[in-house]
Design a protein around this motif. Structure first.
Motif, PDB file in Angstrom:
ATOM      1  N   SER A 105       1.003  -0.921   0.066  1.00 22.53           N
ATOM      2  CA  SER A 105       0.251   0.471   0.103  1.00 22.53           C
ATOM      3  C   SER A 105       0.938   1.321   0.343  1.00 22.53           C
ATOM      4  O   SER A 105       1.784   1.386   0.453  1.00 22.53           O
ATOM      5  N   ILE A 106       0.537   2.405  -0.540  1.00 21.80           N
ATOM      6  CA  ILE A 106       0.794   3.371  -0.357  1.00 21.80           C
ATOM      7  C   ILE A 106      -0.045   4.324   0.074  1.00 21.80           C
ATOM      8  O   ILE A 106      -0.772   5.357   0.355  1.00 21.80           O
ATOM      9  N   ILE A 107       1.106   5.383   1.184  1.00 22.67           N
ATOM     10  CA  ILE A 107       0.520   6.448   1.897  1.00 22.67           C
ATOM     11  C   ILE A 107       0.459   7.613   1.413  1.00 22.67           C
ATOM     12  O   ILE A 107       2.201   7.918   1.493  1.00 22.67           O
ATOM     13  N   VAL A 130      -3.346  -0.803  -1.645  1.00 28.72           N
ATOM     14  CA  VAL A 130      -4.546   0.291  -2.475  1.00 28.72           C
ATOM     15  C   VAL A 130      -3.289   1.714  -2.100  1.00 28.72           C
ATOM     16  O   VAL A 130      -2.214   1.960  -1.084  1.00 28.72           O
ATOM     17  N   ILE A 131      -3.769   2.645  -2.390  1.00 29.64           N
ATOM     18  CA  ILE A 131      -3.205   3.831  -2.102  1.00 29.64           C
ATOM     19  C   ILE A 131      -4.098   5.321  -0.963  1.00 29.64           C
ATOM     20  O   ILE A 131      -5.803   4.996  -1.431  1.00 29.64           O
ATOM     21  N   ALA A 132      -3.810   4.844  -0.240  1.00 29.63           N
ATOM     22  CA  ALA A 132      -4.187   6.105   0.779  1.00 29.63           C
ATOM     23  C   ALA A 132      -3.683   7.240   0.982  1.00 29.63           C
ATOM     24  O   ALA A 132      -2.461   7.372   1.108  1.00 29.63           O
ATOM     25  N   PHE A 133      -4.432   8.533   1.673  1.00 32.68           N
ATOM     26  CA  PHE A 133      -3.646   9.892   2.211  1.00 32.68           C
ATOM     27  C   PHE A 133      -4.781  10.601   2.637  1.00 32.68           C
ATOM     28  O   PHE A 133      -6.156  10.265   2.398  1.00 32.68           O
ATOM     29  N   THR A 150      -3.260  -0.924  -8.795  1.00 34.85           N
ATOM     30  CA  THR A 150      -4.008  -2.095 -10.114  1.00 34.85           C
ATOM     31  C   THR A 150      -2.278  -2.217 -11.387  1.00 34.85           C
ATOM     32  O   THR A 150      -1.987  -1.677 -11.221  1.00 34.85           O
ATOM     33  N   GLU A 151      -2.581  -3.024 -11.711  1.00 33.82           N
ATOM     34  CA  GLU A 151      -1.457  -3.288 -12.850  1.00 33.82           C
ATOM     35  C   GLU A 151      -0.806  -2.675 -13.827  1.00 33.82           C
ATOM     36  O   GLU A 151      -0.664  -2.133 -14.385  1.00 33.82           O
TER      37      GLU A 151
END
Length: 66
Positions: free
Chosen positions: A13-15, A29-32, A43-44
């Protein structure tokens, strides 16, 4: 980024910078935000490399990364 005690962030995941993570974040997931919220899944299509808007062919990317 601030991660509150007891909170876990899923693999890959990326924060976002400056985010405050107040609850568990699932993998891929990407969360911020403040508090951090999931905005989308990774996704791909995110694995495609671009240079100034032009797609870089796969064999070049492989050569760059060994």
């Amino acid at each position: 980024m601030t991660i509150l005690p007891g909170v876990t962030i899923g693999d890959h995941s990326i924060i976002g910078a400056g985010s405050v993570v107040t609850k568990d974040i699932p993998p891929n997931v990407i969360a911020f935000g403040h508090p951090a919220e999931v905005h989308r899944e990774i996704t791909e299509e995110d694995e495609i490399f671009y240079d100034h808007g032009k797609r870089i062919s796969e064999h070049i990317v492989l050569d760059i990364h060994g």
